[in-house]
Design a protein around this motif. Structure first.
Motif: not given
Length: 104
Positions: A78-104
């Protein structure tokens, strides 16, 4: 051994958030940038379930469903999935996630 690269050192200087989850969604690795962005120390995030501990309710279900599809092989990445990531000390941050499975 002098020839072995310490990958964590390089991932820590990257100016991106890097997070590795196991098949249950528990954090097995978080780089320095991720920890700084959410305001927690590494030892406070390792082993915690990302969906239960660090995601906002409005994004949790969608991200968890996509995660399960990745883990089950229903999708490759999954590329470029945008969401808000809460932060303990500040406003939530906009994060663009890139997801990929890693196989060992």
């Amino acid at each position: 051994m002098a020839g072995i690269i310490n990958y964590e050192r390089y991932l820590d200087i990257a100016n991106v958030l890097i997070l590795v989850l196991d098949r249950e969604g528990k954090i097995t690795y978080a780089n320095r940038k991720f920890c700084e962005s959410i305001g927690y120390k590494r030892e406070d995030v390792f082993g915690k379930n990302i969906f239960e501990s660090f995601l906002r309710d409005d994004a949790k279900d969608k991200l968890h469903d996509l995660f399960l599809k990745l883990v089950n092989g229903e999708i490759d990445s999954i590329e470029h999935l945008e969401s808000l990531l809460p932060s303990r000390f500040s406003e939530p941050r906009v994060v663009i996630w890139n997801h990929m499975p890693l196989h060992d």
